[in-house]
Scaffold this motif. Sequence first.
Motif, short mmCIF file in Angstrom:
data_model
loop_
_atom_site.label_atom_id
_atom_site.label_comp_id
_atom_site.label_asym_id
_atom_site.label_seq_id
_atom_site.Cartn_x
_atom_site.Cartn_y
_atom_site.Cartn_z
N ASN A 342 14.30 13.52 35.32
CA ASN A 342 15.15 12.48 34.70
C ASN A 342 14.37 11.29 34.14
OD1 ASN A 342 17.66 13.68 34.82
ND2 ASN A 342 18.20 12.76 36.79
N LYS A 343 13.04 11.44 33.98
CA LYS A 343 12.24 10.36 33.40
C LYS A 343 12.19 10.51 31.89
CE LYS A 343 10.57 8.39 37.25
NZ LYS A 343 11.09 9.28 38.29
N GLU A 344 12.06 9.38 31.19
CA GLU A 344 11.92 9.39 29.74
C GLU A 344 10.59 10.01 29.33
OE1 GLU A 344 14.22 8.50 27.64
OE2 GLU A 344 15.64 7.79 29.15
N ILE A 345 10.54 10.50 28.12
CA ILE A 345 9.34 11.20 27.66
C ILE A 345 8.12 10.27 27.63
CG2 ILE A 345 9.65 10.75 25.18
CD1 ILE A 345 8.82 13.76 24.78
N ASP A 346 8.34 8.96 27.41
CA ASP A 346 7.23 8.01 27.43
C ASP A 346 6.59 7.94 28.82
OD1 ASP A 346 7.55 7.45 24.78
OD2 ASP A 346 8.74 5.62 25.10
#
Length: 427
Positions: A342-346
């Motif tokens: 669930n982490k952003e791609i950045d």
Amino acid sequence: MASTSSERPSSSCSISRLHYDVFISFRGEDTRYDFTNHLYTALLGAGIFAFRDGENLQRGETIDSELTKAIEGFQGQIVLPVFYHVDPSDVRNHTGPFAINIAHGPSVNDERIQKWRDALRLVGHLAGWHLNQRDLVGMESSGKEMMDLVNKRLKDVLFIGIWGVGGVGKTTLAEIIYCKISQGFYDKSFIYFKHDTETGNLVSYQNEVLKHIFKREFDITCIYKGKQIIKKMLCGRKVLIALDNVSEKGQLDAIVGSHDWFGQGSIIIITSEDKQLLVTHDVDDIYEVKPLDNSKALELFSWNAFKQAHPENDFVDLSNDFVKHAQGLSLALECFGSFLHNKEIDVWKSYLCELEENSEGEILTKLEIIYKRILDRNVKELFLDIAFFFKGMDKNRVANILNDPSYLANLAFLPNNSLITIFQGKL
């Protein structure tokens, strides 16, 4: 979920309470004819009279009052939840499919919704078994090969070693085999050794093995005396004993000294990073757990990062990069995936850059990056306490020792990020 009575019901109890030893509560037709049916059959085969709940309670109906009372520990009942292809954290926190079901279910009043939420929260915090597809990734062939070794049974007593580098999945494989064959043993014990076990502390493990088997406390204070007691009390018994994370010959000598300590049909499972240690102790077979190939590694990573067997389209290349850094080690794949879930791609790219800077470092150095990133001070302290003092201990006993109101919340964080495992209620 099964509830078992810890004491005989009084004469005022209902006929059903007098009649059944175990109540099995479950939902879903897929489990009725698969896992639940196997559990029901195994209980009956062990002489335990089981009642299958769920036959009359349809989706959306009010929670069974018997189940609610069992969850609350009503009249001495014990509740043993089995999270079958369900994440306990989703149950506790009403996320994932549970959030969808509650948010988009039939129109019900607020009081009824709250009852469901309270029940799910209670169940999600109970010690039990978490069975998930990701637990078996890469273990299918290993499990079959191990079972072939077990089933050969060329000797009356079988000592079998599981060997491999740290983090490759030795403990997981031992737990899988232990669960597969444990129904054939009344006398059994699974012991997790800590890394810093001292000779003087081995008596505590001797006491623990005997407590598991005889269901009572022992007070051994001398290792030599403990050896004599174990040999004398177990030489006529068919036992299943698993010793995990063995690093010293003294650990084996203290608990499973030789084949003649145990009765016919006994099986002793030993996991270690030291192959010579297993050879020296005359184990009958040694099974090497090898790192996962790229395909299985990507699948295990994906189950932890995306809760599915493959990466999402935008994350395929990044996922393969993390798999490369994990070097086929199950522990690293689970830690990387759980952290990135669930982490952003950045965030993925930032973390990958850190790993690239340590590309020549040991895998433990790479895992330390996760440790520093995701744990606050209190959770770090609990993690270290478990690693050094409480490994293999019942989680409820640890709660009593620490007497910390934030213990359960902090504890839930660690397995969710694959930093510890909880097996049969033990850390």
